[in-house]
Write a protein that holds these residues in place. Structure first.
Motif, PDB file in Angstrom:
ATOM      1  N   PRO A  82     -95.774 -23.749 -36.450  1.00  0.00           N
ATOM      2  CA  PRO A  82     -96.193 -23.714 -35.039  1.00  0.00           C
ATOM      3  C   PRO A  82     -97.681 -23.972 -34.844  1.00  0.00           C
ATOM      4  N   GLY A  83     -98.512 -23.586 -35.818  1.00  0.00           N
ATOM      5  CA  GLY A  83     -99.946 -23.783 -35.646  1.00  0.00           C
ATOM      6  C   GLY A  83    -100.446 -25.157 -36.013  1.00  0.00           C
ATOM      7  N   GLU A  84     -99.581 -26.022 -36.519  1.00  0.00           N
ATOM      8  CA  GLU A  84    -100.010 -27.337 -36.980  1.00  0.00           C
ATOM      9  C   GLU A  84     -99.924 -28.407 -35.900  1.00  0.00           C
ATOM     10  N   TRP A  85     -99.264 -28.106 -34.791  1.00  0.00           N
ATOM     11  CA  TRP A  85     -99.128 -29.128 -33.752  1.00  0.00           C
ATOM     12  C   TRP A  85     -98.973 -28.438 -32.400  1.00  0.00           C
ATOM     13  N   ASP A  86     -99.231 -29.197 -31.366  1.00  0.00           N
ATOM     14  CA  ASP A  86     -99.143 -28.680 -30.003  1.00  0.00           C
ATOM     15  C   ASP A  86     -97.740 -28.944 -29.451  1.00  0.00           C
ATOM     16  N   PRO A  87     -96.956 -27.912 -29.172  1.00  0.00           N
ATOM     17  CA  PRO A  87     -95.575 -28.133 -28.681  1.00  0.00           C
ATOM     18  C   PRO A  87     -95.506 -28.874 -27.354  1.00  0.00           C
ATOM     19  N   THR A  88     -96.603 -28.908 -26.602  1.00  0.00           N
ATOM     20  CA  THR A  88     -96.575 -29.600 -25.305  1.00  0.00           C
ATOM     21  C   THR A  88     -96.742 -31.101 -25.459  1.00  0.00           C
ATOM     22  N   ILE A  89     -97.099 -31.563 -26.660  1.00  0.00           N
ATOM     23  CA  ILE A  89     -97.313 -32.992 -26.887  1.00  0.00           C
ATOM     24  C   ILE A  89     -96.028 -33.604 -27.413  1.00  0.00           C
TER      25      ILE A  89
END
Length: 806
Positions: A138-145
């Motif tokens: 979860p901390g490696e990418w932005d879920p909104t993108i």
């Protein structure tokens, strides 16, 4: 499940096309995007107040049925997943439903679902999916993108394969020999054996070569290539008239195009290859003509014997299966040749527009012509001087001056630049219009197919509406030889030529044979390359045999020789490419192959032969428009050439370089070294072609290119050449194992001793037995190992190994 899932395990009669008669209020427009035979999976989750525990079920229907308006589109449902639970768990249920929908969208799991006989089968499919899936923390990418989909969907064939028992390694050289034999590039050991095999290979497809042409795409390709072939034929005819004292000119070129094009279209092995006139042939003709002038011989008679010798030598080459030598023409040579011809088209298009600028300069000086008022008029000269050359007579004025016989030309060059650039830009934009967001797919496809034709008509109408006197296409309007002293049949003997002249004609014929053989076969290799996914086979021997007969006919009629034209052939193939019609939204259509047929070739040269009758219409087409077509063809033929891609990579920073497969497998410095060597060969070919004194050596330099490629075996490893180029056939079988196999063995050794499981990261150093180099391996992802080799002594190796063990 041990065995691979099969589509044939269960019947799936449901089809989107079969449901058109059923009443359904769904999105029928979206239905067109779904392939026939598709079936739906419905995921239903929810809360109910009468349950205390979660209840779930997975249902597979024996026959797919339409469940009313449950689905957005009228697709029959085969699978239903239902998840119900007590109030308060709605958010969790949504995530479970999304996970189940993701499972069903997986190519492998939904096949497992079709074949499953019990609950354990489904659980095994879930386990396999979890083993293959990539999970992002979860901390490696932005879920909104939004994560963009890949340019090409990766193949899942590896996941479908069952565990294989160890088997003997396939001999690469034997495999290459088998592929060469299938393509007719191996010697048969008997006279005309290759020709007979080509005929047997192509005969079953002959009827389909006409049936497969029933498409609007073929009509678009025919009209586009007609204009693309007509202009160089006319231009080549003008140059030929200067080089041969008008013994051959535009009329002879048109007749030759008709004769050669029709014969080759009906009987060739690969009708996708387009015949045309080439620069080396023009140089060869000019040298023979100058020799005959110097010796006082009859040029056409001496040329007749040269052509007969060329035809005879080509038939002998066909008899001994000489076309099998084509297997030595690798990507290195063919892409050098294709890039050179493409650059020539681009250069000639720009050069021809520049010549217009010299003939019609923007600043042309004083224009001695003025509009004067009519006699007896009260108007002054100043009142009428404001009218242009083409408006003076409409106001009853009179043109006075020495230049009034010709219109002013200060706008000709600027208009020519606009016409050339406009044709190129419109053709390029409309060709990509099939991927646009506007209009239905069939409209976009037609606009893309007819892009060049639309550009030609649009820019011709633009030129006509402005009335600028640009240069127009000039086509002969009478079917007769250009030189009145010659006929359509050339006498084999002449009083001006000595009796031994037919014998010594064999020496220039040998050079002409090399020229024609190399031009023909390199172009055929480019057309038949694996990337085009041709299904009807090759015909190298048959093509050379047909070409030799056509050269004999042209020599008897005093017509120019036509051979395979590289850029025209590439554009012919590109104009007939097929893509999948049904694709999911956001997914690019897949390339399926090429529409292989011979009707477009026949129609192109049939209309070229009838161009004499179309002179009134063709006379309205500006030459700059056709120069724009030249520019488009040259640029379009560079697309897909790995050599040109590697040239562009040399000017890109590493982080902006595309993800080409060869960049993953070969160090970038080695890629640049290979590109520089290939670029140096291209520059040498260009210089040899550019000077008339050396241009006759051009076909011999193509043979030298093959030798240079062979010498690269001493500079690059066999693995690097296998990735950047094609492996040339070996005269003797290699005794040692291939270095590619060595590398695979080393990577396999790493995989066996690697102490960590899938998805973990770590580093290990090992030293293969009997080797002086250590291999450092690093797990960079699920099942992926990045390894490097470095020289290390025993102490360093033991120190690194002991450190890792700790």
């Amino acid at each position: 499940m041990v065995k691979s899932p099969s589509n044939q395990s269960m019947a799936r009669p449901g089809s989107g096309s079969e449901l058109s008669e059923q009443q359904h209020k769904g999105n029928t427009h979206f239905m067109r995007k779904i392939p026939p035979g598709a079936e739906a999976s419905n995921i239903l989750v929810g809360e109910v107040d009468f349950l205390e525990r979660t209840l779930s079920c997975f249902i597979r229907l024996s026959q797919a049925v339409v469940l009313g308006d449950l689905t957005e589109v009228p697709v029959p449902t085969r699978f239903v997943f239902i998840l119900l639970g007590p109030p308060g768990s709605q958010s969790n249920f949504h995530e479970i439903g999304r996970a189940m929908a993701t499972l069903m969208s997986d190519e492998i799991f939904h096949e497992v679902a079709y074949r499953a006989r019990k609950r354990d089968h489904l659980l095994s499919g879930v386990d396999e999916f979890l083993d293959a899936v990539t999970v992002l923390p979860p901390g490696e990418w932005d879920p909104t993108i939004r994560i963009e989909p890949p340019a090409a969907v990766p193949s899942q064939e590896v996941r479908k394969r069952p565990p294989e028992l160890p088997k003997e390694e396939v001999d690469e050289e034997e495999e290459e020999a088998r592929l060469r034999e299938e393509n007719g590039l191996s010697r048969t050991g008997r006279l005309f054996g290759g020709l007979i095999n080509d005929i047997k290979r192509k005969a079953p497809w002959y009827i389909s070569d006409y049936k497969d042409a029933l498409s609007m795409q073929c009509i678009a390709s025919w009209i586009f290539l007609y204009f693309a072939c007509l202009s160089p034929i006319i231009t080549f005819g003008g140059l030929l008239a200067e080089a041969t004292g008008k013994h051959m000119a535009a009329m002879e070129s048109l007749v030759s195009g008709f004769v050669c094009g029709m014969g080759y279209g009906f009987f060739s092995g690969q009708p996708l290859t387009i015949l045309g006139s080439t620069g080396p042939v023009l140089v060869f003709e000019s040298i023979i003509y100058e020799f005959c002038l110097k010796m006082g011989w009859e040029y056409m008679t001496f040329r007749f014997w040269i052509g007969m010798w060329v035809a005879g030598i080509c038939i002998v080459l066909t008899a001994i299966d000489a076309s099998a030598l084509v297997c030595y023409i690798t990507r290195f040579t063919e892409e050098n040749f294709a890039t050179l011809i493409a650059f020539i088209f681009i250069y000639k298009a720009i050069e021809n527009v520049m010549v217009i600028g010299k003939n019609f300069p923007v600043n042309q000086g004083i224009y001695d012509c003025i509009c004067t008022p009519p006699i007896g008029s009260n108007a002054s000269v100043i009142d009428y001087a404001k009218y242009n050359w083409d408006y003076c007579e409409s106001y009853n004025g009179t043109l006075v001056g020495g230049d009034c016989g010709k219109p002013p030309t200060e706008n000709v060059f600027l208009m020519s630049v606009v016409l050339c650039a406009g044709t190129f830009i419109i053709s390029t934009l409309l060709k990509e219009f099939k991927n646009a967001l506007f209009f239905p797919s069939i409209v976009r496809q037609y606009i893309s197919d007819f892009s060049v034709l639309i550009a030609i008509f649009a820019m011709s109408f633009f030129d006509y509406s402005l009335g600028v006197p640009t240069q127009k296409l000039e086509v002969p309007n009478e079917l007769k030889p250009t030189l009145s002293t010659r006929g359509w049949l050339i006498p084999p003997f002449s009083e001006r030529n000595p009796w031994w002249s037919p014998i010594i004609a064999v020496f220039p014929a040998l050079l002409g044979t090399i020229l024609i053989f190399m031009d023909q076969q390199i172009t055929a290799v480019i057309v038949n390359r694996k990337e085009n996914k041709l299904k009807k086979g090759c015909g190298y021997h048959l093509d050379l045999f047909i070409l030799s007969i056509l050269i004999a006919i042209c020599s008897m009629m005093g017509l120019p020789w036509f051979v395979a034209a590289t850029v025209l052939s590439i554009n012919h193939v590109n104009s007939l490419k097929l893509e999948s019609e049904c694709s999911a939204p956001g997914e690019k259509p897949q390339f399926l192959g090429v529409r292989e047929q011979r009707v477009t070739h026949i129609m192109i040269f049939l209309t070229i032969g009838g161009s004499v009758l179309l002179t009134p219409l063709l006379g309205h087409i500006p030459m700059p428009v056709l120069f724009g077509v030249f520019l488009y063809m040259g640029v379009a033929s560079l697309k897909g050439l790995q050599f040109f891609d590697r040239i562009l990579i040399m000017f890109m920073p590493a982080k902006y370089q595309p993800d080409y497969m060869f960049l993953r497998q070969v160090p970038i410095k080695r890629v640049h070294l290979f590109t520089i060597i290939q670029l140096a060969c291209l520059i040498i070919l260009w210089l040899i072609k550019s000077f008339s004194q050396t241009s006759i050596l051009f076909p011999l330099m193509l043979v030298v290119m093959i030798g240079i490629r062979k010498a690269l075996d001493l500079v690059f490893t066999r693995r690097e050449l296998k990735i950047l180029d094609d492996i040339m056939p070996e005269m003797t079988k290699r005794a040692a194992a291939d270095d590619l196999h060595k590398l695979d063995a080393e990577v396999g050794l790493l995989a066996r001793i690697f102490p960590w499981g899938k998805g973990s990261r770590g580093r290990v150093v090992t030293k293969p037995p009997g080797s002086d180099s250590a291999i450092a391996g690093e797990a960079v992802g699920p099942g992926l190992i990045s390894c490097t080799t470095s020289n290390a002594n025993e102490k360093e190796f033991e120190a690194q190994s002991s450190l890792l063990k700790k």
